[in-house]
Design a protein around this motif. Structure first.
Motif, PDB file in Angstrom:
ATOM      1  N   SER A 244      -9.655 -19.549   3.450  1.00 51.09           N
ATOM      2  CA  SER A 244      -9.084 -20.464   2.469  1.00 51.09           C
ATOM      3  C   SER A 244      -9.385 -19.918   1.081  1.00 51.09           C
ATOM      4  O   SER A 244     -10.401 -20.235   0.471  1.00 51.09           O
ATOM      5  CB  SER A 244      -9.689 -21.866   2.639  1.00 51.09           C
ATOM      6  OG  SER A 244      -9.209 -22.728   1.643  1.00 51.09           O
ATOM      7  N   ASN A 245      -8.488 -19.070   0.584  1.00 49.76           N
ATOM      8  CA  ASN A 245      -8.743 -18.350  -0.662  1.00 49.76           C
ATOM      9  C   ASN A 245      -8.207 -19.067  -1.894  1.00 49.76           C
ATOM     10  O   ASN A 245      -8.389 -18.569  -3.005  1.00 49.76           O
ATOM     11  CB  ASN A 245      -8.128 -16.953  -0.592  1.00 49.76           C
ATOM     12  CG  ASN A 245      -8.492 -16.210   0.677  1.00 49.76           C
ATOM     13  OD1 ASN A 245      -7.619 -15.738   1.378  1.00 49.76           O
ATOM     14  ND2 ASN A 245      -9.772 -16.144   0.991  1.00 49.76           N
ATOM     15  N   PRO A 302     -12.142 -15.959  -5.389  1.00 54.95           N
ATOM     16  CA  PRO A 302     -12.683 -15.000  -4.415  1.00 54.95           C
ATOM     17  C   PRO A 302     -11.865 -13.722  -4.371  1.00 54.95           C
ATOM     18  O   PRO A 302     -10.684 -13.690  -4.718  1.00 54.95           O
ATOM     19  CB  PRO A 302     -12.599 -15.762  -3.090  1.00 54.95           C
ATOM     20  CG  PRO A 302     -12.392 -17.186  -3.452  1.00 54.95           C
ATOM     21  CD  PRO A 302     -11.674 -17.199  -4.756  1.00 54.95           C
ATOM     22  N   PHE A 303     -12.506 -12.645  -3.900  1.00 51.22           N
ATOM     23  CA  PHE A 303     -11.821 -11.360  -3.779  1.00 51.22           C
ATOM     24  C   PHE A 303     -10.555 -11.470  -2.937  1.00 51.22           C
ATOM     25  O   PHE A 303      -9.537 -10.851  -3.246  1.00 51.22           O
ATOM     26  CB  PHE A 303     -12.750 -10.327  -3.132  1.00 51.22           C
ATOM     27  CG  PHE A 303     -13.715  -9.706  -4.102  1.00 51.22           C
ATOM     28  CD1 PHE A 303     -13.296  -9.244  -5.332  1.00 51.22           C
ATOM     29  CD2 PHE A 303     -15.054  -9.588  -3.777  1.00 51.22           C
ATOM     30  CE1 PHE A 303     -14.183  -8.670  -6.227  1.00 51.22           C
ATOM     31  CE2 PHE A 303     -15.949  -9.017  -4.658  1.00 51.22           C
ATOM     32  CZ  PHE A 303     -15.523  -8.562  -5.882  1.00 51.22           C
ATOM     33  N   HIS A 304     -10.622 -12.240  -1.872  1.00 48.23           N
ATOM     34  CA  HIS A 304      -9.492 -12.283  -0.959  1.00 48.23           C
ATOM     35  C   HIS A 304      -8.355 -13.170  -1.459  1.00 48.23           C
ATOM     36  O   HIS A 304      -7.394 -13.412  -0.727  1.00 48.23           O
ATOM     37  CB  HIS A 304      -9.953 -12.714   0.436  1.00 48.23           C
ATOM     38  CG  HIS A 304     -10.619 -11.591   1.183  1.00 48.23           C
ATOM     39  ND1 HIS A 304     -11.934 -11.247   0.970  1.00 48.23           N
ATOM     40  CD2 HIS A 304     -10.137 -10.707   2.103  1.00 48.23           C
ATOM     41  CE1 HIS A 304     -12.258 -10.222   1.743  1.00 48.23           C
ATOM     42  NE2 HIS A 304     -11.187  -9.870   2.437  1.00 48.23           N
ATOM     43  N   ALA A 305      -8.459 -13.623  -2.704  1.00 45.94           N
ATOM     44  CA  ALA A 305      -7.299 -14.221  -3.359  1.00 45.94           C
ATOM     45  C   ALA A 305      -6.438 -13.147  -4.008  1.00 45.94           C
ATOM     46  O   ALA A 305      -5.410 -13.456  -4.610  1.00 45.94           O
ATOM     47  CB  ALA A 305      -7.750 -15.240  -4.407  1.00 45.94           C
ATOM     48  N   GLN A 306      -6.865 -11.880  -3.893  1.00 45.49           N
ATOM     49  CA  GLN A 306      -6.128 -10.771  -4.484  1.00 45.49           C
ATOM     50  C   GLN A 306      -4.655 -10.757  -4.068  1.00 45.49           C
ATOM     51  O   GLN A 306      -3.777 -10.594  -4.917  1.00 45.49           O
ATOM     52  CB  GLN A 306      -6.813  -9.451  -4.093  1.00 45.49           C
ATOM     53  CG  GLN A 306      -6.078  -8.195  -4.512  1.00 45.49           C
ATOM     54  CD  GLN A 306      -6.595  -7.611  -5.807  1.00 45.49           C
ATOM     55  OE1 GLN A 306      -7.676  -7.961  -6.254  1.00 45.49           O
ATOM     56  NE2 GLN A 306      -5.823  -6.739  -6.417  1.00 45.49           N
ATOM     57  N   PRO A 307      -4.303 -10.931  -2.775  1.00 48.61           N
ATOM     58  CA  PRO A 307      -2.877 -10.885  -2.414  1.00 48.61           C
ATOM     59  C   PRO A 307      -2.044 -11.972  -3.084  1.00 48.61           C
ATOM     60  O   PRO A 307      -0.843 -11.810  -3.253  1.00 48.61           O
ATOM     61  CB  PRO A 307      -2.898 -11.057  -0.889  1.00 48.61           C
ATOM     62  CG  PRO A 307      -4.261 -10.594  -0.478  1.00 48.61           C
ATOM     63  CD  PRO A 307      -5.166 -11.013  -1.590  1.00 48.61           C
ATOM     64  N   LEU A 308      -2.696 -13.099  -3.474  1.00 45.70           N
ATOM     65  CA  LEU A 308      -1.962 -14.176  -4.138  1.00 45.70           C
ATOM     66  C   LEU A 308      -1.721 -13.854  -5.607  1.00 45.70           C
ATOM     67  O   LEU A 308      -0.635 -14.101  -6.139  1.00 45.70           O
ATOM     68  CB  LEU A 308      -2.739 -15.488  -4.027  1.00 45.70           C
ATOM     69  CG  LEU A 308      -2.914 -16.067  -2.618  1.00 45.70           C
ATOM     70  CD1 LEU A 308      -3.878 -17.242  -2.665  1.00 45.70           C
ATOM     71  CD2 LEU A 308      -1.579 -16.494  -2.047  1.00 45.70           C
ATOM     72  N   LEU A 309      -2.735 -13.319  -6.269  1.00 52.03           N
ATOM     73  CA  LEU A 309      -2.664 -13.122  -7.717  1.00 52.03           C
ATOM     74  C   LEU A 309      -2.233 -11.708  -8.101  1.00 52.03           C
ATOM     75  O   LEU A 309      -1.867 -11.469  -9.250  1.00 52.03           O
ATOM     76  CB  LEU A 309      -4.021 -13.438  -8.346  1.00 52.03           C
ATOM     77  CG  LEU A 309      -4.435 -14.906  -8.223  1.00 52.03           C
ATOM     78  CD1 LEU A 309      -5.894 -15.099  -8.613  1.00 52.03           C
ATOM     79  CD2 LEU A 309      -3.546 -15.790  -9.060  1.00 52.03           C
ATOM     80  N   ALA A 310      -2.304 -10.773  -7.178  1.00 50.97           N
ATOM     81  CA  ALA A 310      -1.813  -9.413  -7.408  1.00 50.97           C
ATOM     82  C   ALA A 310      -1.077  -8.988  -6.145  1.00 50.97           C
ATOM     83  O   ALA A 310      -1.537  -8.130  -5.394  1.00 50.97           O
ATOM     84  CB  ALA A 310      -2.961  -8.474  -7.726  1.00 50.97           C
ATOM     85  N   PRO A 311       0.084  -9.595  -5.875  1.00 46.87           N
ATOM     86  CA  PRO A 311       0.733  -9.427  -4.564  1.00 46.87           C
ATOM     87  C   PRO A 311       1.202  -8.014  -4.273  1.00 46.87           C
ATOM     88  O   PRO A 311       1.293  -7.643  -3.108  1.00 46.87           O
ATOM     89  CB  PRO A 311       1.902 -10.410  -4.626  1.00 46.87           C
ATOM     90  CG  PRO A 311       2.146 -10.637  -6.083  1.00 46.87           C
ATOM     91  CD  PRO A 311       0.824 -10.530  -6.739  1.00 46.87           C
ATOM     92  N   GLU A 312       1.510  -7.220  -5.300  1.00 46.82           N
ATOM     93  CA  GLU A 312       2.018  -5.886  -4.994  1.00 46.82           C
ATOM     94  C   GLU A 312       0.962  -5.017  -4.327  1.00 46.82           C
ATOM     95  O   GLU A 312       1.242  -4.283  -3.388  1.00 46.82           O
ATOM     96  CB  GLU A 312       2.522  -5.202  -6.270  1.00 46.82           C
ATOM     97  CG  GLU A 312       3.093  -3.809  -5.983  1.00 46.82           C
ATOM     98  CD  GLU A 312       3.765  -3.226  -7.198  1.00 46.82           C
ATOM     99  OE1 GLU A 312       3.228  -2.261  -7.754  1.00 46.82           O
ATOM    100  OE2 GLU A 312       4.822  -3.745  -7.589  1.00 46.82           O
ATOM    101  N   GLU A 313      -0.295  -5.110  -4.822  1.00 49.03           N
ATOM    102  CA  GLU A 313      -1.354  -4.351  -4.177  1.00 49.03           C
ATOM    103  C   GLU A 313      -1.711  -4.941  -2.816  1.00 49.03           C
ATOM    104  O   GLU A 313      -2.134  -4.230  -1.913  1.00 49.03           O
ATOM    105  CB  GLU A 313      -2.605  -4.320  -5.058  1.00 49.03           C
ATOM    106  CG  GLU A 313      -2.528  -3.343  -6.207  1.00 49.03           C
ATOM    107  CD  GLU A 313      -2.114  -4.027  -7.490  1.00 49.03           C
ATOM    108  OE1 GLU A 313      -1.963  -5.264  -7.475  1.00 49.03           O
ATOM    109  OE2 GLU A 313      -1.937  -3.337  -8.510  1.00 49.03           O
ATOM    110  N   GLY A 314      -1.558  -6.271  -2.681  1.00 53.24           N
ATOM    111  CA  GLY A 314      -1.923  -6.900  -1.418  1.00 53.24           C
ATOM    112  C   GLY A 314      -3.381  -6.680  -1.095  1.00 53.24           C
ATOM    113  O   GLY A 314      -4.262  -6.850  -1.938  1.00 53.24           O
TER     114      GLY A 314
END
Length: 905
Positions: A244-245, A302-314
């Protein structure tokens, strides 16, 4: 009952301690008699009424001592004043140290009050020297030593850096961080965070604010020992792949500005770049993380919210994949109780060796280093670390010059008072007593100078921090630590500059002085040596300042190859808003149309690389045989049509990037003229092709542009080229606007296309260039200011020595003039002495500067640290100033009337 260690003897021993409330002279006269009386009374009370009643006697004599001791002290002080009035000062055997210190202080204060001009000049000089040093210490204390707000036991925190063959302070990769976190034996916890962060639009209902957010590990706050102002921190399951990011911790500022400090904020939803996140906690007010150099974020996730806030890098930054060497995290660990830095380094070395062996494709040549001082540990080669060393060297030099100046003044003052000292010595005052009295006067001057220095530091600490080539998130107002530093520095300085004059004063020859012979060759040599030291330090600073001033002038006049005036830059990162490549291209075109419609805007375009902020490039085959070794690094910039016109970059041949360079067209490349000469010497670069390894077309040269400097102001123009943004889409893009429109209108134009877009940076092109010039400007400004101050102080010292020498030599000058010496020759003698001292100082200063050329080199551009023209110019300035300082004493010497001088003697 009176033998051994019984109650009576114990009571008598306590009574002896009570008698120490009285002056020593009183105790010496009546101590044994009083103790015997007390012993008899105590035994009588104890035998007749019991030991309990004997304690009543003890209470009574204590009250008597408290009542009568002050009167004995007053009587003693009256006797001491009478003695002091006779001998000057008399720290004799049997005297009380506290009383004598008070006597010394009173005598010194009276002496300083009788010479207000000397006192004011001395305090002003000391205030400048101590103030300059204290202001630098205030900055260093706030950055390096001061406690971080809301961080528990910071002494147990350490930083963990990745190391390579070239650096000792690299960022970690996320998979490596996980290994260190899960296998460390000496850490209670190891956290990581992204110091760069991302730009955010923080929305709620109909409101929105702009801010910054940062990715952190779930234990980020726990490792720092920070307690939330409201709510909780992240849970481990909220920072796992698939967890739950969509949770966030907001700063105290956001809580107040967006939620009006409402406690029901917990569980509320906020939109971060259009993505819904739930607030689980509020950080305490003033919390700024583990470093004062990092701007405190507004939101943590959290780190694993990365795909939500920087979706291109995933998940790319979070995975260990061959070919992916993404390093982006700083790491901080909390040592276990009793664990030291050496044990931590050993544990980390073992883990780094395992990673290098197990994941050779990723970790070859990588290690790790543990550093203490978690708050801020600047890399040894960084501009701030080098600037810190330079500033410390400069302010210490100024303090040395100021201290030498005070020593010269005290030597002159001691010589002028030599007859008074001789009288006191003749009347019985010991020479040690004279030394202590002179040192007391120096200490009082030092304390007064500390007060003035703290005032200077209050006024200048923020100014010094403001010109440093970095930004801070802390206050530099001097606190108790800085005050203690100033006082300690003043006391050390006072003892240092006061010791030699005090010893010289105490070494007075009583017989010769009483007969009127006050010649002081030794004192003159000491004063001359101090002047030489002052001139030497001033010469070193003058050369350094001249070098840096010329370096700044050279750097400022370097042709950039493009215009920076009347250009505004607005940066966005479409990657953080979920745009696809196609959607990003549409967004860029729409924003350009809106910007060009803003009143006052003449043209608009885009580029990917901002001047002097990072670099982007590739390797291309050099001329000749295509081999792996024959590769040339070429910088790149992806631009939109109109870029060369808006930036004022001249096209020398062919055409610029324009509307023909669409995604489906042949990949176009515009190279700089240096690149054309490098890759195709003696050939026409137009139409030349750069191929991929498999032979397919990579780019075709369509134009040649004039050389520009986008990456490094200090380097010669290197291989650089421009490609079409439409053919090589990049999500991080900067809009370049030419014209006079206000920032607010430009922001509205961008937000009219996407109201949720976070504008990461707004600045002028001139500001971008000035940021590169900051290190040259800062060093030139600070060294120039402090160098000028040191030069002025040194010349004051030279003037003082010469003036005093003329004053003391009036009789000799009068005799020489009476015997036929010309006034011109007398004046030349004074100037000759000044020239001799100055030239000796020049030689010593040149040698000092030669030893510091390595430190100077990192602050210079376009000029070497041993540039002979600059050295000669600085030496000429010092000689001219020294000549000006010597002129007035020389004129006074030439105007001495022999009759008046001999009559006065």
């Amino acid at each position: 009952m009176t033998l051994g260690g019984g109650p009576t003897e114990r009571a008598v021993r306590r009574y002896r301690l009570l008698l120490r409330l009285y002056p020593r002279s009183y105790r010496d006269a009546a101590s044994e008699e009083l103790c015997q009386v007390f012993r008899e009374e105590y035994e009588a009370e104890a035998s007749e009424r019991g030991w309990l009643r004997a304690w009543g006697l003890w209470i009574r004599v204590t009250l008597d001592a408290v009542r009568t001791a002050p009167g004995e002290w007053r009587r003693e002080l009256r006797d001491r004043r009478a003695t002091t009035a006779t001998t000057g000062m008399g720290w004799g055997r049997g005297s009380n140290v506290f009383e004598d210190l008070l006597s010394d202080a009173r005598y010194a204060v009276r002496g300083l009050a009788r010479t207000p001009s000397f006192t004011l000049v001395s305090v002003a000089i000391l205030g400048l020297g101590i103030g300059a040093t204290t202001s630098i210490f205030a900055v260093l204390d706030a950055v390096y030593f001061d406690d971080l707000p809301h961080v528990t036991e910071p002494e147990r925190l350490v930083r963990l850096y990745r190391t390579t063959a070239n650096t000792q302070s690299g960022a970690l990769a996320y998979p490596d961080y996980e290994h260190y976190r899960d296998n460390a034996e000496v850490f209670e916890g190891l956290m990581a965070y992204d110091p760069a962060g991302i730009a955010l639009t923080i929305g709620r209902n109909d409101g929105r604010i702009e801010g910054r957010g940062t990715f952190v590990s779930d234990n980020y706050f726990d490792v720092l020992g920070t307690r939330p102002a409201l709510g909780r921190w992240f849970l481990p399951e909220e920072d796992r792949n698939g967890g739950s990011n969509r949770v966030a911790v907001i700063s105290h500022r956001v809580w107040i500005d967006m939620f009006d400090g409402d406690p029901s904020v917990l569980g509320a939803s906020v939109r971060l770049n259009g993505n819904a996140f739930n607030v689980v906690g509020v950080a305490p007010e003033g919390f700024r993380g583990p470093s004062p150099l990092e701007t405190p974020p507004d939101v943590w996730f959290p780190f694993h919210a990365q795909p939500l806030l920087a979706p291109e890098e995933g998940d790319w930054p979070l995975e260990r994949v061959e070919g992916n060497r993404w390093v982006w995290l700083w790491s901080v660990g909390r040592l276990k109780e009793g664990a030291g830095l050496e044990a931590a380094q050993g544990n980390v070395d073992a883990m780094a060796a395992y990673l290098e062996e197990t994941f050779a494709f990723w970790n070859t040549g990588w290690g790790a280093r543990v550093y203490e001082n978690v708050k801020f540990h600047p890399p040894s080669g960084s501009s701030l670390a080098t600037m810190t060393r330079l500033l410390l060297a400069v302010v210490v030099a100024v303090l040395l010059v100021a201290s030498a100046n005070i020593a010269i003044l005290l030597l002159a003052r001691g010589s002028a008072r030599s007859r008074d000292v001789a009288v006191r010595v003749a009347m019985g005052a010991g020479r040690g007593r004279v030394v202590r009295g002179a040192l007391t006067e120096s200490l009082i001057l030092g304390l007064l100078g500390a007060g003035a220095g703290v005032g200077v530091a209050f006024l200048s600490a923020d100014l010094v921090a403001g010109v440093l080539p970095t930004s801070f998130s802390v206050s530099f107002a001097p606190d108790l630590t800085v005050l203690a530093f100033a006082v300690g520095l003043a006391l050390i300085t006072a003892l240092t500059f006061g010791l030699i004059p005090a010893l010289q004063t105490a070494s007075v020859d009583v017989n010769r002085t009483m007969k009127g012979d006050e010649r002081g060759a030794a004192k003159s040599r000491v004063r001359g040596g101090l002047v030489v030291a002052q001139v030497a330090v001033s010469v070193s600073l003058a050369i350094s300042a001249s070098l840096m001033a010329r370096s700044l002038a050279t750097a400022s006049s370097v042709p950039l190859g493009y215009d920076v005036d009347d250009r505004m830059l607005l940066s966005v990162n479409l990657n953080n808003h979920g745009y696809t490549d196609a959607e990003g291209q549409v967004f860029v075109r729409q924003v350009l149309e809106r910007l060009e419609a803003v009143p006052g805007v003449r043209a608009a375009t885009t580029m990917v690389m901002i001047p002097f902020r990072g670099s982007w490039g590739t390797s291309v085959p050099g001329p000749g045989e295509r081999t792996e070794e024959n590769q040339i690094d070429m910088g790149l910039n992806a631009v939109s049509p109109g870029f060369f016109r808006v930036m004022g970059i001249q096209i020398l041949a062919g055409r610029p990037i324009d509307d023909r360079d669409t995604e489906s067209a042949t990949p176009a490349l515009v190279v700089s003229e240096s690149t054309a000469r490098l890759l195709w010497p003696g050939q026409d670069p137009l139409g030349q092709q750069i191929l991929e390894d498999d032979g397919t077309l990579r780019w075709e040269v369509v134009g040649v542009a004039q050389d520009t400097r986008f990456n490094d102001l200090g380097a010669a123009p290197n291989a650089y080229a421009y490609i079409a943004h439409a053919q090589r889409y990049q999500p991080g893009v900067t809009f370049v606007v030419q014209g006079s429109a206000g920032v607010g209108l430009l922001r509205e134009a961008v937000l009219s296309v996407d109201p949720g877009m976070a504008i990461a940076r707004v600045q002028t092109a001139r500001d971008a260039v000035n940021r590169e010039l900051a290190r040259f400007r800062t060093s030139a400004l600070l060294v120039g200011v402090f160098g000028s101050l040191a030069l002025v102080l040194a010349m004051v010292g030279l003037y003082g020595v010469l003036s005093y020498a003329v004053l003391r030599a009036r009789r000799d000058i009068g005799i020489r003039v009476a015997l036929g010496a010309s006034t011109q020759r007398v004046g030349q003698g004074v100037l000759t002495r000044a020239l001799r001292l100055t030239l000796l100082g020049l030689v010593v200063g040149a040698l000092l500067t030669l030893g510091g050329t390595k430190l100077l080199a990192s602050f210079l551009y376009g000029i070497g640290p041993r540039d002979p023209l600059t050295w000669a110019g600085a030496a000429a300035v010092v000689l001219l100033v020294a000549g000006a300082a010597s002129m007035l004493p020389a004129v006074r010497a030439a105007k001495v009337d022999p009759m008046l001088a001999l009559r006065a003697e």
